[in-house]
Write a protein that holds these residues in place. Structure first.
Motif, mmCIF file in Angstrom:
data_model
loop_
_atom_site.group_PDB
_atom_site.id
_atom_site.type_symbol
_atom_site.label_atom_id
_atom_site.label_comp_id
_atom_site.label_asym_id
_atom_site.label_seq_id
_atom_site.Cartn_x
_atom_site.Cartn_y
_atom_site.Cartn_z
ATOM 1 N N ALA A 77 -10.085 -44.254 8.235
ATOM 2 C CA ALA A 77 -11.529 -44.097 8.099
ATOM 3 C C ALA A 77 -11.865 -42.648 7.778
ATOM 4 C CB ALA A 77 -12.228 -44.514 9.397
ATOM 5 N N PRO A 78 -12.918 -42.413 6.987
ATOM 6 C CA PRO A 78 -13.317 -41.030 6.688
ATOM 7 C C PRO A 78 -13.895 -40.340 7.903
ATOM 8 C CG PRO A 78 -14.903 -42.585 5.782
ATOM 9 C CD PRO A 78 -13.761 -43.393 6.296
ATOM 10 N N THR A 79 -13.776 -39.042 7.922
ATOM 11 C CA THR A 79 -14.423 -38.230 8.951
ATOM 12 C C THR A 79 -15.870 -38.002 8.543
ATOM 13 O OG1 THR A 79 -12.354 -37.122 9.492
ATOM 14 C CG2 THR A 79 -14.397 -36.020 10.156
ATOM 15 N N ARG A 80 -16.782 -38.263 9.432
ATOM 16 C CA ARG A 80 -18.194 -38.129 9.110
ATOM 17 C C ARG A 80 -18.617 -36.673 9.078
ATOM 18 N NH1 ARG A 80 -21.653 -42.135 9.194
ATOM 19 N NH2 ARG A 80 -23.314 -40.857 10.116
ATOM 20 N N GLY A 81 -19.584 -36.381 8.174
ATOM 21 C CA GLY A 81 -20.172 -35.063 8.099
ATOM 22 C C GLY A 81 -21.406 -34.963 8.975
ATOM 23 N N PRO A 82 -21.918 -33.739 9.186
ATOM 24 C CA PRO A 82 -23.036 -33.528 10.120
ATOM 25 C C PRO A 82 -24.362 -34.108 9.633
ATOM 26 C CG PRO A 82 -22.504 -31.495 8.971
ATOM 27 C CD PRO A 82 -21.424 -32.477 8.630
ATOM 28 N N MET A 83 -24.495 -34.386 8.315
ATOM 29 C CA MET A 83 -25.748 -34.920 7.788
ATOM 30 C C MET A 83 -25.506 -36.231 7.033
ATOM 31 S SD MET A 83 -27.696 -31.465 6.448
ATOM 32 C CE MET A 83 -29.246 -32.341 6.147
ATOM 33 N N ASP A 84 -24.494 -36.977 7.425
ATOM 34 C CA ASP A 84 -24.093 -38.156 6.670
ATOM 35 C C ASP A 84 -25.136 -39.270 6.658
ATOM 36 O OD1 ASP A 84 -21.751 -37.091 5.760
ATOM 37 O OD2 ASP A 84 -20.467 -38.662 6.591
ATOM 38 N N VAL A 89 -26.125 -39.848 -2.177
ATOM 39 C CA VAL A 89 -25.225 -39.597 -3.294
ATOM 40 C C VAL A 89 -25.851 -38.660 -4.322
ATOM 41 C CG1 VAL A 89 -24.047 -40.704 -5.241
ATOM 42 C CG2 VAL A 89 -23.998 -41.776 -2.985
ATOM 43 N N ASN A 90 -27.156 -38.751 -4.531
ATOM 44 C CA ASN A 90 -27.810 -37.932 -5.554
ATOM 45 C C ASN A 90 -28.235 -36.561 -5.056
ATOM 46 O OD1 ASN A 90 -29.788 -39.348 -3.944
ATOM 47 N ND2 ASN A 90 -31.357 -38.693 -5.395
ATOM 48 N N HIS A 91 -27.894 -36.206 -3.829
ATOM 49 C CA HIS A 91 -28.285 -34.915 -3.271
ATOM 50 C C HIS A 91 -27.247 -33.822 -3.505
ATOM 51 C CE1 HIS A 91 -31.150 -37.008 -0.200
ATOM 52 N NE2 HIS A 91 -31.759 -36.744 -1.350
ATOM 53 N N LEU A 92 -26.294 -34.054 -4.381
ATOM 54 C CA LEU A 92 -25.225 -33.080 -4.596
ATOM 55 C C LEU A 92 -25.143 -32.652 -6.057
ATOM 56 C CD1 LEU A 92 -22.770 -34.793 -6.125
ATOM 57 C CD2 LEU A 92 -22.409 -35.681 -3.827
ATOM 58 N N GLN A 93 -24.382 -31.607 -6.303
ATOM 59 C CA GLN A 93 -23.990 -31.199 -7.652
ATOM 60 C C GLN A 93 -22.484 -30.998 -7.660
ATOM 61 O OE1 GLN A 93 -26.897 -27.844 -8.420
ATOM 62 N NE2 GLN A 93 -27.152 -28.977 -10.342
ATOM 63 N N ALA A 94 -21.815 -31.623 -8.629
ATOM 64 C CA ALA A 94 -20.358 -31.618 -8.669
ATOM 65 C C ALA A 94 -19.865 -31.229 -10.055
ATOM 66 C CB ALA A 94 -19.816 -33.008 -8.308
ATOM 67 N N LYS A 95 -18.687 -30.660 -10.096
ATOM 68 C CA LYS A 95 -18.035 -30.338 -11.371
ATOM 69 C C LYS A 95 -17.273 -31.550 -11.879
ATOM 70 C CE LYS A 95 -14.716 -27.258 -11.176
ATOM 71 N NZ LYS A 95 -14.056 -25.945 -11.170
ATOM 72 N N GLY A 96 -17.422 -31.820 -13.180
ATOM 73 C CA GLY A 96 -16.676 -32.888 -13.812
ATOM 74 C C GLY A 96 -15.888 -32.359 -14.989
ATOM 75 N N ASN A 362 -27.811 -30.196 -4.085
ATOM 76 C CA ASN A 362 -28.572 -30.197 -5.317
ATOM 77 C C ASN A 362 -29.778 -29.264 -5.206
ATOM 78 O OD1 ASN A 362 -30.561 -31.207 -7.430
ATOM 79 N ND2 ASN A 362 -28.803 -32.508 -7.858
ATOM 80 N N VAL A 363 -29.969 -28.440 -6.243
ATOM 81 C CA VAL A 363 -31.023 -27.421 -6.200
ATOM 82 C C VAL A 363 -32.422 -28.027 -6.308
ATOM 83 C CG1 VAL A 363 -29.531 -25.604 -7.100
ATOM 84 C CG2 VAL A 363 -30.835 -27.024 -8.707
ATOM 85 N N LEU A 364 -32.533 -29.274 -6.754
ATOM 86 C CA LEU A 364 -33.853 -29.878 -6.930
ATOM 87 C C LEU A 364 -34.252 -30.846 -5.833
ATOM 88 C CD1 LEU A 364 -34.145 -30.651 -10.766
ATOM 89 C CD2 LEU A 364 -34.776 -28.592 -9.506
ATOM 90 N N ASN A 365 -33.290 -31.516 -5.221
ATOM 91 C CA ASN A 365 -33.717 -32.621 -4.338
ATOM 92 C C ASN A 365 -33.015 -32.681 -2.994
ATOM 93 O OD1 ASN A 365 -31.170 -33.629 -4.902
ATOM 94 N ND2 ASN A 365 -31.885 -35.244 -6.293
ATOM 95 N N ALA A 366 -32.082 -31.766 -2.701
ATOM 96 C CA ALA A 366 -31.385 -31.843 -1.407
ATOM 97 C C ALA A 366 -32.360 -31.543 -0.273
ATOM 98 C CB ALA A 366 -30.227 -30.861 -1.379
ATOM 99 N N PRO A 367 -32.269 -32.278 0.827
ATOM 100 C CA PRO A 367 -33.181 -32.035 1.952
ATOM 101 C C PRO A 367 -32.868 -30.732 2.670
ATOM 102 C CG PRO A 367 -31.552 -33.693 2.523
ATOM 103 C CD PRO A 367 -31.356 -33.402 1.076
ATOM 104 N N ALA A 368 -33.827 -30.264 3.425
ATOM 105 C CA ALA A 368 -33.654 -29.030 4.201
ATOM 106 C C ALA A 368 -32.462 -29.169 5.141
ATOM 107 C CB ALA A 368 -34.924 -28.739 4.997
ATOM 108 N N GLY A 369 -31.738 -28.079 5.304
ATOM 109 C CA GLY A 369 -30.587 -28.065 6.192
ATOM 110 C C GLY A 369 -29.289 -28.425 5.516
ATOM 111 N N CYS A 370 -29.343 -28.852 4.264
ATOM 112 C CA CYS A 370 -28.122 -29.225 3.544
ATOM 113 C C CYS A 370 -27.236 -28.009 3.333
ATOM 114 C CB CYS A 370 -28.488 -29.845 2.194
ATOM 115 S SG CYS A 370 -27.048 -30.337 1.210
#
Length: 380
Positions: A77-84, A89-96, A362-370
């Motif tokens: 099982a994955p280890t949970r993060g503090p804001m999981d 899914v759309n609150h991040l920015q990733a390199k592709g 994400n610089v546009l939509n991530a919630p506070a505390g991210c």
């Protein structure tokens, strides 16, 4: 695009057809609808030439693989993060990476002058969390192979589609707490409608031979009980990171008649395994391949809740301008794709996500505390 680049592309098309000859041309005609042409990517600017050419090497090709297997279940099982339960899914920015399988060919055109590391190395060491695979149907073997162009640009770090997916699966099993890995698929062939359905069914079967359905973030999961994907995204948003860690999300990069078939005549993605390139207003909209990081449509789509992919540096860029990467990051696009994830031409540092771990909020939509560590924080 320069006149030289246009000339190179014309030569590529002419050279491919001339080298393949009449016998292989007949093979292509029997398996493709002449008027149906695949959309290109990277080098895939709007004025690029797309040609459906046969995928069988003239020497008969490599040995055919065995039957598809059944994937093993995930046992860790994955280890949970503090804001999981908050981050989605759309609150991040990733390199592709663009053409993530690509190896520099013997005859180099400007658009092809780059090599990518094996997929698992990109994931492990280069901070990549979004991959792109071009697939071509091998009629002789009844399987998909991964490469760019026959004859002229055929080299790949992984031959079969299932080989490529297997590298991702093994890395994912070893790091089950990663945020979702995005996998863009571009079918390079063109077929008539009945054949298209058969090929897309075969594509999904190959995916499910490597990833069990529970490890795939599907359109039905996102849509839930809503009437459409856009309605679900507007009402509830994407699934949380807690619900999607250790999983993969596929999207197809085609907007022609293949998309019509996959979306049941432009209606929906019910029962499908993958999302597909879309536009605001489409009833199946979820993921958008917009490419231009300076387009006003990019932040608008991100703010509307959609997942967006844009480009940063590619091999076809005459100048590797840092302003392009800055624009991509500022756009809010969740996937920033490049030919240079580690080192660019002349030893210049490749594209990176500032303060990423390897991805960032994400610089546009991530919630506070991210924080980047809340997005992903794998053991080092």
């Amino acid at each position: 695009m320069t006149g030289y680049d246009r000339a190179m592309r014309v030569l590529v098309v002419a050279g491919s057809l001339a080298l393949l000859g009449c016998e292989d041309g007949a093979t292509a005609a029997s398996d493709a609808a002449p008027a149906d042409v695949a959309t290109n990517d990277a080098s895939d600017a709007p004025d690029a030439v797309a040609v459906d050419v046969p995928d069988e090497p003239v020497d008969g090709g490599p040995p055919c693989p065995g039957a598809l297997g059944t994937p093993a279940a995930r046992t860790v099982a994955p280890t949970r993060g503090p804001m999981d339960d908050t981050l989605r899914v759309n609150h991040l920015q990733a390199k592709g990476t663009h053409n993530s399988y690509h190896l520099r060919p013997p005859i180099i055109g400007p658009d092809w002058d780059y090599s990518q590391s094996p997929l698992d190395v990109q994931l492990e060491s280069e901070g990549v969390r979004a991959l792109e695979l071009d697939i071509r149907w091998d009629t002789r073997c009844g399987r998909f192979r991964v490469f760019h162009l026959p004859i002229l640009d055929p080299r790949s770090t992984c031959d079969l589609f299932t080989d490529c997916l297997g590298l991702v699966r093994r890395w994912s099993d070893a790091h089950p707490s990663h945020h979702p890995v995005f996998i863009q698929i571009e079918p390079k062939d063109a077929w008539d409608a009945p054949t298209t359905e058969l090929r897309l069914t075969a594509m999904e079967a190959e995916i499910l031979s490597v990833f069990p359905r529970e490890l795939v973030v599907t359109p039905d999961e996102v849509r839930g009980a809503s009437a459409s994907l856009p309605e679900a995204i507007a009402a509830r948003g994407w699934p949380t990171l807690g619900a999607t860690r250790g999983r993969v999300l596929f999207f197809i990069d085609r907007t022609d008649s293949l998309r019509d078939v996959y979306t049941h005549g432009g209606r929906d993605l019910a029962g499908r395994l993958s999302f597909i390139d879309s536009a605001v207003g489409d009833p199946f909209a979820g993921v958008m391949v917009l490419n231009n990081p300076n387009g006003a449509n990019v932040p608008a789509a991100v703010r509307a809740g959609y997942l967006v992919r844009v480009f940063s540096w590619t091999a076809s860029d005459a100048v590797l301008d840092p302003a392009v990467t800055a624009a991509a990051l500022a756009s809010g696009a969740q996937i920033i794709s490049t030919d240079f994830p580690a080192t660019a031409r002349g030893g210049v540092e490749g594209v990176r996500i500032p303060d990423g771990n390897p991805s960032r909020c994400n610089v546009l939509n991530a919630p506070a505390g991210c924080t980047s560590a809340a997005i992903e924080n794998l053991p080092r």
